[in-house]
Design a protein around this motif. Structure first.
Motif, PDB file in Angstrom:
ATOM      1  N   GLY B  66     133.269 -39.330  11.565  1.00 19.88           N
ATOM      2  CA  GLY B  66     132.090 -40.169  11.659  1.00 19.88           C
ATOM      3  C   GLY B  66     130.789 -39.417  11.402  1.00 19.88           C
ATOM      4  N   GLU B  67     129.762 -40.176  11.098  1.00 16.14           N
ATOM      5  CA  GLU B  67     128.457 -39.571  10.804  1.00 16.14           C
ATOM      6  C   GLU B  67     127.914 -38.796  12.000  1.00 16.14           C
ATOM      7  OE1 GLU B  67     128.180 -40.765   6.811  1.00 16.14           O
ATOM      8  OE2 GLU B  67     126.855 -39.476   7.984  1.00 16.14           O
ATOM      9  N   ALA B  68     128.165 -39.318  13.186  1.00 18.09           N
ATOM     10  CA  ALA B  68     127.671 -38.656  14.395  1.00 18.09           C
ATOM     11  C   ALA B  68     128.621 -37.582  14.904  1.00 18.09           C
ATOM     12  CB  ALA B  68     127.443 -39.702  15.489  1.00 18.09           C
ATOM     13  N   LYS B  69     129.719 -37.393  14.210  1.00 21.42           N
ATOM     14  CA  LYS B  69     130.727 -36.388  14.568  1.00 21.42           C
ATOM     15  C   LYS B  69     131.260 -36.612  15.978  1.00 21.42           C
ATOM     16  CE  LYS B  69     130.377 -32.285  12.711  1.00 21.42           C
ATOM     17  NZ  LYS B  69     129.933 -30.923  12.361  1.00 21.42           N
ATOM     18  N   LYS B  70     131.403 -37.879  16.336  1.00 19.83           N
ATOM     19  CA  LYS B  70     132.001 -38.209  17.628  1.00 19.83           C
ATOM     20  C   LYS B  70     133.223 -39.092  17.465  1.00 19.83           C
ATOM     21  CE  LYS B  70     129.468 -38.987  21.240  1.00 19.83           C
ATOM     22  NZ  LYS B  70     128.505 -39.578  22.195  1.00 19.83           N
ATOM     23  N   ASN B  71     133.500 -39.544  16.260  1.00 15.12           N
ATOM     24  CA  ASN B  71     134.661 -40.385  16.073  1.00 15.12           C
ATOM     25  C   ASN B  71     135.329 -40.065  14.740  1.00 15.12           C
ATOM     26  OD1 ASN B  71     132.233 -41.771  14.963  1.00 15.12           O
ATOM     27  ND2 ASN B  71     133.763 -43.185  14.210  1.00 15.12           N
ATOM     28  N   SER B  72     136.589 -40.452  14.681  1.00 11.29           N
ATOM     29  CA  SER B  72     137.384 -40.162  13.501  1.00 11.29           C
ATOM     30  C   SER B  72     138.471 -41.219  13.360  1.00 11.29           C
ATOM     31  CB  SER B  72     138.021 -38.772  13.616  1.00 11.29           C
ATOM     32  OG  SER B  72     138.774 -38.453  12.476  1.00 11.29           O
ATOM     33  N   SER B  73     139.026 -41.321  12.195  1.00 11.24           N
ATOM     34  CA  SER B  73     140.129 -42.255  11.981  1.00 11.24           C
ATOM     35  C   SER B  73     141.128 -41.668  11.005  1.00 11.24           C
ATOM     36  CB  SER B  73     139.622 -43.601  11.458  1.00 11.24           C
ATOM     37  OG  SER B  73     139.051 -43.452  10.172  1.00 11.24           O
ATOM     38  N   LEU B  74     142.354 -42.151  11.148  1.00 10.20           N
ATOM     39  CA  LEU B  74     143.443 -41.809  10.236  1.00 10.20           C
ATOM     40  C   LEU B  74     144.032 -43.117   9.740  1.00 10.20           C
ATOM     41  CD1 LEU B  74     145.908 -40.415   8.947  1.00 10.20           C
ATOM     42  CD2 LEU B  74     146.856 -40.158  11.256  1.00 10.20           C
ATOM     43  N   HIS B  75     144.069 -43.276   8.447  1.00 10.96           N
ATOM     44  CA  HIS B  75     144.609 -44.486   7.837  1.00 10.96           C
ATOM     45  C   HIS B  75     145.790 -44.117   6.957  1.00 10.96           C
ATOM     46  CE1 HIS B  75     144.516 -48.568   6.129  1.00 10.96           C
ATOM     47  NE2 HIS B  75     144.755 -47.999   4.966  1.00 10.96           N
ATOM     48  N   ILE B  76     146.898 -44.805   7.153  1.00 12.95           N
ATOM     49  CA  ILE B  76     148.067 -44.598   6.309  1.00 12.95           C
ATOM     50  C   ILE B  76     148.287 -45.862   5.484  1.00 12.95           C
ATOM     51  CG2 ILE B  76     150.524 -44.070   6.185  1.00 12.95           C
ATOM     52  CD1 ILE B  76     150.302 -42.707   8.887  1.00 12.95           C
ATOM     53  N   THR B  77     148.360 -45.694   4.185  1.00 14.64           N
ATOM     54  CA  THR B  77     148.588 -46.811   3.277  1.00 14.64           C
ATOM     55  C   THR B  77     150.082 -46.944   3.004  1.00 14.64           C
ATOM     56  OG1 THR B  77     146.467 -46.369   2.208  1.00 14.64           O
ATOM     57  CG2 THR B  77     148.032 -47.738   1.000  1.00 14.64           C
ATOM     58  N   ALA B  78     150.567 -48.176   3.044  1.00 17.60           N
ATOM     59  CA  ALA B  78     151.971 -48.455   2.704  1.00 17.60           C
ATOM     60  C   ALA B  78     152.918 -47.546   3.471  1.00 17.60           C
ATOM     61  CB  ALA B  78     152.184 -48.325   1.203  1.00 17.60           C
ATOM     62  N   THR B  79     153.010 -47.751   4.769  1.00 17.43           N
ATOM     63  CA  THR B  79     153.802 -46.872   5.633  1.00 17.43           C
ATOM     64  C   THR B  79     155.254 -46.795   5.176  1.00 17.43           C
ATOM     65  OG1 THR B  79     154.189 -48.750   7.104  1.00 17.43           O
ATOM     66  CG2 THR B  79     152.406 -47.220   7.683  1.00 17.43           C
ATOM     67  N   GLN B  80     155.847 -45.653   5.468  1.00 12.41           N
ATOM     68  CA  GLN B  80     157.257 -45.407   5.207  1.00 12.41           C
ATOM     69  C   GLN B  80     157.911 -44.981   6.513  1.00 12.41           C
ATOM     70  OE1 GLN B  80     157.365 -42.455   2.089  1.00 12.41           O
ATOM     71  NE2 GLN B  80     156.330 -43.786   0.605  1.00 12.41           N
ATOM     72  N   THR B  81     159.236 -45.055   6.562  1.00 12.82           N
ATOM     73  CA  THR B  81     159.927 -44.687   7.806  1.00 12.82           C
ATOM     74  C   THR B  81     159.694 -43.223   8.160  1.00 12.82           C
ATOM     75  OG1 THR B  81     161.945 -44.285   6.542  1.00 12.82           O
ATOM     76  CG2 THR B  81     161.712 -46.459   7.577  1.00 12.82           C
TER      77      THR B  81
END
Lengths: 117, 114
Positions: B66-81
């Motif tokens: 994040g811009e404020a360096k207090k949050n983050s995210s992880l996104h996975i596209t088209a999940t696999q087993t």
């Protein structure tokens, strides 16, 4: 070695027994950490060594917990008079640089699962 | 002390669906790291983000700081087993000028139905 090695993989102790958990970090890694991971939780910091010096032991839950790394390589985490609340996975991690979280990630071992009955 | 929170705690998806986990820190972070722990395994480092607003990609995984360096995210596209596991974010806690102590979130357990 190729990775961080921990032994034993599993340990069952009766309440009141002492246990010793061993960690062989990756050769040449300066920093060594012990973390405790309860079921369904993230790892929690216990202690940090830079070479043989224990720089931080603020995460050790009580004075029954003791860690050492006398020659700056292998480390041992000792728990005296184990209690049921000590049951958890104890993870060791090493890093090639001081501090270990600047530009070098932590390499975790497989952990020791301690069950106190 | 510093707290790192992650949501959701669990996520079950059908294979091929997308997945996102979110991480929030109570304090500004110098960097944030992401780890993956397979069932019965140990945490394995995925990536480190350092700059405000940074976005990094690893194949189907996209990480944001994040811009404020207090949050983050992880996104996975088209999940696999093979994506099954618990994803942890972790941030260093400043202590006496050093930042070696990582505070981990509780993680998000991802299960994928084939």
């Amino acid at each position: 070695g190729a990775g961080v090695s921990q032994s034993p993989r599993y340990k069952v102790a009766k309440r009141g027994q002492d246990v010793a958990l061993r960690c062989d970090p990756i050769s040449g890694h300066v920093s060594l950490f012990w973390y405790q991971q309860a079921l369904g939780q993230g790892p929690e910091f216990l202690t940090y060594f830079q070479n043989e010096a224990q720089l931080d032991k603020s995460g050790l839950p009580s004075d029954r917990f003791f860690a050492e790394r006398p020659e700056g390589s292998v480390s041992t985490l000792k728990i005296q008079r184990t209690q049921q609340e000590d049951s958890a996975v104890y993870l060791c991690a090493s890093s090639r640089i001081k501090g270990g979280v600047g530009n070098s990630p932590l390499h975790f071992g497989n952990g020791t699962r301690l069950t106190v009955t | 002390g510093q707290q790192v929170m992650q949501i959701p705690q669990y996520q079950h998806v059908q294979e091929g669906e997308d997945f996102t986990t979110y991480c929030n820190s109570s304090t500004t972070l110098s960097n944030i790291q992401w780890y993956k722990q397979r069932p019965g395994g140990h945490p394995v480092f995925l990536i480190q983000l350092v700059k405000s607003g940074e976005v990094k990609k690893q194949k189907r995984l996209t990480f944001q700081f994040g811009e404020a360096k207090k949050n983050s995210s992880l996104h996975i596209t088209a999940t696999q087993t093979t994506d099954v596991g618990t994803y942890f974010c972790a941030g260093p806690e400043r202590s006496g000028g050093s930042n070696y102590k990582l505070t981990f979130g509780k993680g998000t357990l991802l299960t994928v139905n084939p």
